[in-house]
Design a protein around this motif. Structure first.
Motif, mmCIF file in Angstrom:
data_model
loop_
_atom_site.group_PDB
_atom_site.id
_atom_site.type_symbol
_atom_site.label_atom_id
_atom_site.label_comp_id
_atom_site.label_asym_id
_atom_site.label_seq_id
_atom_site.Cartn_x
_atom_site.Cartn_y
_atom_site.Cartn_z
ATOM 1 N N THR A 1 -24.494 -42.020 -4.678
ATOM 2 C CA THR A 1 -25.948 -42.153 -4.597
ATOM 3 C C THR A 1 -26.396 -43.423 -5.305
ATOM 4 O OG1 THR A 1 -26.309 -40.916 -6.630
ATOM 5 C CG2 THR A 1 -26.235 -39.638 -4.574
ATOM 6 N N LYS A 2 -27.631 -43.818 -5.046
ATOM 7 C CA LYS A 2 -28.164 -45.004 -5.721
ATOM 8 C C LYS A 2 -28.282 -44.761 -7.218
ATOM 9 C CE LYS A 2 -30.482 -46.932 -1.739
ATOM 10 N NZ LYS A 2 -31.718 -47.462 -1.170
ATOM 11 N N GLN A 3 -28.597 -43.536 -7.586
ATOM 12 C CA GLN A 3 -28.662 -43.204 -9.008
ATOM 13 C C GLN A 3 -27.290 -43.379 -9.649
ATOM 14 O OE1 GLN A 3 -30.840 -39.593 -9.998
ATOM 15 N NE2 GLN A 3 -29.277 -39.079 -11.487
ATOM 16 N N ALA A 4 -26.239 -42.955 -8.968
ATOM 17 C CA ALA A 4 -24.876 -43.122 -9.481
ATOM 18 C C ALA A 4 -24.525 -44.603 -9.582
ATOM 19 C CB ALA A 4 -23.884 -42.394 -8.585
ATOM 20 N N THR B 1 -29.517 -56.025 -15.239
ATOM 21 C CA THR B 1 -30.924 -56.401 -15.272
ATOM 22 C C THR B 1 -31.641 -55.703 -14.124
ATOM 23 O OG1 THR B 1 -30.644 -58.312 -13.818
ATOM 24 C CG2 THR B 1 -30.350 -58.681 -16.197
ATOM 25 N N ILE B 2 -32.949 -55.718 -14.166
ATOM 26 C CA ILE B 2 -33.727 -55.128 -13.081
ATOM 27 C C ILE B 2 -33.448 -55.861 -11.774
ATOM 28 C CG2 ILE B 2 -36.079 -54.779 -12.212
ATOM 29 C CD1 ILE B 2 -35.301 -52.740 -14.318
ATOM 30 N N ALA B 3 -33.290 -57.180 -11.844
ATOM 31 C CA ALA B 3 -33.009 -57.963 -10.639
ATOM 32 C C ALA B 3 -31.678 -57.536 -10.020
ATOM 33 C CB ALA B 3 -32.991 -59.451 -10.970
ATOM 34 N N GLU B 4 -30.676 -57.286 -10.834
ATOM 35 C CA GLU B 4 -29.374 -56.837 -10.319
ATOM 36 C C GLU B 4 -29.472 -55.436 -9.706
ATOM 37 O OE1 GLU B 4 -27.066 -57.130 -13.875
ATOM 38 O OE2 GLU B 4 -26.701 -59.274 -13.640
ATOM 39 N N ILE B 5 -30.241 -54.555 -10.329
ATOM 40 C CA ILE B 5 -30.424 -53.203 -9.808
ATOM 41 C C ILE B 5 -31.182 -53.247 -8.485
ATOM 42 C CG2 ILE B 5 -31.545 -50.973 -10.239
ATOM 43 C CD1 ILE B 5 -30.917 -51.414 -13.239
ATOM 44 N N ALA C 1 -31.221 -55.722 -6.354
ATOM 45 C CA ALA C 1 -30.313 -56.278 -5.339
ATOM 46 C C ALA C 1 -29.320 -55.222 -4.855
ATOM 47 C CB ALA C 1 -29.569 -57.480 -5.911
ATOM 48 N N ALA C 2 -28.848 -54.358 -5.754
ATOM 49 C CA ALA C 2 -27.845 -53.352 -5.386
ATOM 50 C C ALA C 2 -28.453 -52.171 -4.629
ATOM 51 C CB ALA C 2 -27.134 -52.847 -6.637
ATOM 52 N N THR C 3 -29.708 -51.825 -4.930
ATOM 53 C CA THR C 3 -30.304 -50.622 -4.336
ATOM 54 C C THR C 3 -31.340 -50.909 -3.259
ATOM 55 O OG1 THR C 3 -32.026 -50.546 -6.040
ATOM 56 C CG2 THR C 3 -29.999 -49.282 -6.458
ATOM 57 N N ALA C 4 -31.811 -52.127 -3.155
ATOM 58 C CA ALA C 4 -32.891 -52.517 -2.230
ATOM 59 C C ALA C 4 -34.203 -51.790 -2.577
ATOM 60 C CB ALA C 4 -32.483 -52.271 -0.772
ATOM 61 N N TRP C 5 -34.384 -51.486 -3.851
ATOM 62 C CA TRP C 5 -35.624 -50.861 -4.308
ATOM 63 C C TRP C 5 -36.563 -51.928 -4.838
ATOM 64 C CZ3 TRP C 5 -33.410 -46.420 -7.831
ATOM 65 C CH2 TRP C 5 -33.011 -45.342 -7.043
ATOM 66 N N ALA D 1 -38.890 -53.411 -7.934
ATOM 67 C CA ALA D 1 -38.606 -53.506 -9.364
ATOM 68 C C ALA D 1 -39.226 -52.334 -10.126
ATOM 69 C CB ALA D 1 -39.099 -54.831 -9.926
ATOM 70 N N HIS D 2 -40.456 -51.949 -9.748
ATOM 71 C CA HIS D 2 -41.109 -50.852 -10.474
ATOM 72 C C HIS D 2 -40.373 -49.526 -10.247
ATOM 73 C CE1 HIS D 2 -43.063 -50.523 -6.512
ATOM 74 N NE2 HIS D 2 -43.186 -49.243 -6.797
ATOM 75 N N SER D 3 -39.740 -49.361 -9.095
ATOM 76 C CA SER D 3 -38.973 -48.143 -8.827
ATOM 77 C C SER D 3 -37.713 -48.102 -9.694
ATOM 78 C CB SER D 3 -38.580 -48.060 -7.355
ATOM 79 O OG SER D 3 -39.734 -47.997 -6.556
ATOM 80 N N ALA D 4 -37.068 -49.234 -9.851
ATOM 81 C CA ALA D 4 -35.864 -49.309 -10.676
ATOM 82 C C ALA D 4 -36.196 -48.996 -12.136
ATOM 83 C CB ALA D 4 -35.224 -50.692 -10.559
ATOM 84 N N ARG D 5 -37.315 -49.567 -12.621
ATOM 85 C CA ARG D 5 -37.726 -49.274 -13.998
ATOM 86 C C ARG D 5 -38.091 -47.797 -14.154
ATOM 87 N NH1 ARG D 5 -39.873 -54.429 -13.481
ATOM 88 N NH2 ARG D 5 -41.865 -53.630 -12.742
ATOM 89 N N GLY D 6 -38.736 -47.222 -13.131
ATOM 90 C CA GLY D 6 -39.108 -45.808 -13.166
ATOM 91 C C GLY D 6 -37.893 -44.900 -13.219
#
Length: 177
Positions: free
Chosen positions: A115-118, A131-135, A137-141, A143-148
């Protein structure tokens, strides 16, 4: 054996049905000197006992002690026997009620692989963190979703120990502590 009055029977029976055998509130119409006389007689017969009231549980107060505390009245084992109830039965019933009101312990969440969470957890486990930018890029989310996900799901819900620090040339890096 002392014969019970109607008032004493009502007080003891009501108390036997309440959690922790709390005898309060007294029946309607029983107040003032009459209430004090009835209760003092029942205390003398060891049918009622004064204990410290738990104000956090909003227990009814019998009297205030003057130091900011109060007492409440509980039906004793002798009081239960006086109305023909075995104390063991009352304690078992109270234990069953208490067990029924407790919510079952929450099952710890299990992590599904792939999963994306994994993915995010794996990225944060790396020694260099993510970093948020790396997350993003990996999840296609967004930035605010990654921080959430980091603050809401990983930190709060799953209780994972995540920290962050600013790294020169990379920005804010998140990692497990």
């Amino acid at each position: 054996m002392t014969k019970l009055t109607e008032t004493q029977t009502i007080i003891l029976s009501a108390g036997a049905q309440r959690p922790d055998n709390i005898a309060l509130p007294l029946p309607k119409g029983l107040a003032g000197a009459a209430a004090k006389m009835a209760v003092n007689r029942m205390i003398a017969l060891d049918w009622l006992q004064e204990i410290d009231a738990n104000l956090r549980r909003n227990e009814h107060l019998w009297r205030e002690t003057g130091d900011g505390h109060g007492t409440t009245l509980v039906v004793t084992d002798a009081g239960l026997l006086a109305i023909g109830i075995e104390p063991v039965v009352v304690k078992a019933t109270a234990a069953i009620r208490e067990h029924a009101t407790k919510t079952p312990a929450a099952k710890p969440p299990t992590q599904r692989a792939g999963t994306k969470q994994a993915q995010i957890i794996a990225m944060l486990q790396r020694p260099e963190g993510a970093t948020i930018a790396e997350i993003v890029a990996a999840t296609a989310w967004q930035a605010h979703s990654a921080r959430g996900v980091i603050s809401g799901v990983l930190k709060k819900r799953l209780g994972l120990p995540i920290s962050s620090e600013k790294v020169e040339g990379r920005g804010t890096v998140y990692f497990f502590t």
